[in-house]
Design an enzyme around this catalytic site. Sequence first.
Site, mmCIF file in Angstrom:
data_model
loop_
_atom_site.group_PDB
_atom_site.id
_atom_site.type_symbol
_atom_site.label_atom_id
_atom_site.label_comp_id
_atom_site.label_asym_id
_atom_site.label_seq_id
_atom_site.Cartn_x
_atom_site.Cartn_y
_atom_site.Cartn_z
ATOM 1 N N ASP A 1 -2.250 -26.137 -2.491
ATOM 2 C CA ASP A 1 -3.234 -25.638 -3.456
ATOM 3 C C ASP A 1 -3.747 -24.312 -2.889
ATOM 4 O O ASP A 1 -4.426 -24.295 -1.867
ATOM 5 C CB ASP A 1 -4.370 -26.665 -3.585
ATOM 6 C CG ASP A 1 -5.529 -26.171 -4.451
ATOM 7 O OD1 ASP A 1 -5.496 -25.014 -4.904
ATOM 8 O OD2 ASP A 1 -6.473 -26.968 -4.664
ATOM 9 N N TRP B 1 -12.068 -30.276 -2.650
ATOM 10 C CA TRP B 1 -10.880 -30.126 -3.506
ATOM 11 C C TRP B 1 -9.703 -30.908 -2.946
ATOM 12 O O TRP B 1 -8.949 -31.544 -3.688
ATOM 13 C CB TRP B 1 -10.522 -28.645 -3.680
ATOM 14 C CG TRP B 1 -11.585 -27.891 -4.415
ATOM 15 C CD1 TRP B 1 -12.326 -26.857 -3.928
ATOM 16 C CD2 TRP B 1 -12.053 -28.121 -5.759
ATOM 17 N NE1 TRP B 1 -13.218 -26.438 -4.884
ATOM 18 C CE2 TRP B 1 -13.074 -27.180 -6.012
ATOM 19 C CE3 TRP B 1 -11.705 -29.020 -6.772
ATOM 20 C CZ2 TRP B 1 -13.757 -27.115 -7.227
ATOM 21 C CZ3 TRP B 1 -12.382 -28.958 -7.984
ATOM 22 C CH2 TRP B 1 -13.386 -28.029 -8.202
ATOM 23 N N LYS C 1 -10.037 -17.778 -9.360
ATOM 24 C CA LYS C 1 -10.709 -17.381 -8.136
ATOM 25 C C LYS C 1 -10.276 -15.975 -7.718
ATOM 26 O O LYS C 1 -11.101 -15.165 -7.354
ATOM 27 C CB LYS C 1 -10.396 -18.368 -7.001
ATOM 28 C CG LYS C 1 -10.684 -19.828 -7.339
ATOM 29 C CD LYS C 1 -12.137 -20.192 -7.207
ATOM 30 C CE LYS C 1 -12.534 -21.508 -7.883
ATOM 31 N NZ LYS C 1 -11.752 -22.681 -7.545
#
Length: 358
Positions: free
Chosen positions: A166, A99, A190
């Site tokens: 993030d 990511w 998530k």
Amino acid sequence: MKKYNFNAGPAILPRIAIENTAKAILDLNGIGMSLLEISHRSKDFQAVIDNAVALMKEVMGIPDNYHVLFLGGGASTQFATIPFNFLKNKAAYLDTGVWAKKALKEAKGFGEVITVASSADKNYSYIPKGFTVPSDADYFHITTNNTIYGTEIREDFSCNIPLIADMSSDMCSRPVDVAKYDMIYGGAQKNIGPAGATFVIIKDEYLQKITDQRHIPTIFDYRTHVKEGSMFNTPPVLPIFTIMETMKWLKELGGLKVMEKMNIEKSDLLYNAIDSSKMFVGTAEKDSRSLMNICFVMKDEYKDKEDAFMEFAKSKGIVGIKGHRSVGGFRASTYNALPKEAVQFLVDTMIEFEKSNA
Ligand SMILES: *Cc1c(COP(=O)(O)O)cnc(C)c1O
């Protein structure tokens, strides 16, 4: 059969948040209409988003000079929107996994991109330390929790340039000193809600740093969403409702300090079982281990038993522990809503398997 949900995302949510969302889908607050059937500009929905923002500010202790936005597009859209708005000359990124790398890649079209440090040399099994952030970069981007590799940055460090994080997969898992960041963002799916909503926490003063050296389409300009209170276009109404319910649950539980304590207890339980096992071994370095995604494999001499364990776990109702293909083995995601009993059940299952196979 009872299911134990270790999915990485979309993932387990507090049962009460799901039940209250189900009720609101049938009839929102007794108004005789579904949450899904009303205008996002109605006073009934305005109350929902206002409450979601207020509760998130309260639960996270977000200072007054920060805005909370709920947008569409996922964390992946933010990977591009961040450099679009803030990259003038140079941006710095910490490369801690897939990511992080995706975020970094999107910045490349907008200016110079510096990889401050990377753990790619050991398949992202640790968080790099002792790096220097260039003081002339426009911002420093980090990924606090590396969902795929099970590593996490658990301290809020000070940075001499704007810090952007993030926090997709460890949002609200621990108290965060928001003031250390200029922006925090992530996909809700998530740890705080269903897929479809992206949260953005952005410092008001940081909006003044938005570049004027390129045309930014209205929808991609953070000032638009701040000005319109996430209502420039239709926001993801259903996920926002569930996020509000999740924040209520967190508040009633006692807040993020209590949540963090529970998360540490859960992850200690599983990491201790892994460390004392003859068969299993953790993949992340101990000082970089994540509280949210716990990655482990079978030791070399038992590698051929991985499929058998997967089947055994499945037969007991354990769901979602297959590791990402870039790590292999197993990944147990132990997000906020996962009860400790589920982790204990996984540990018992590992011990039972080991007894008859090691
Ligand atoms: C899942 C994930 C993403 C991608 O989120 P989308 O909402 O699917 O774009 C980004 N960063 C991290 C750390 C993730 O875990």
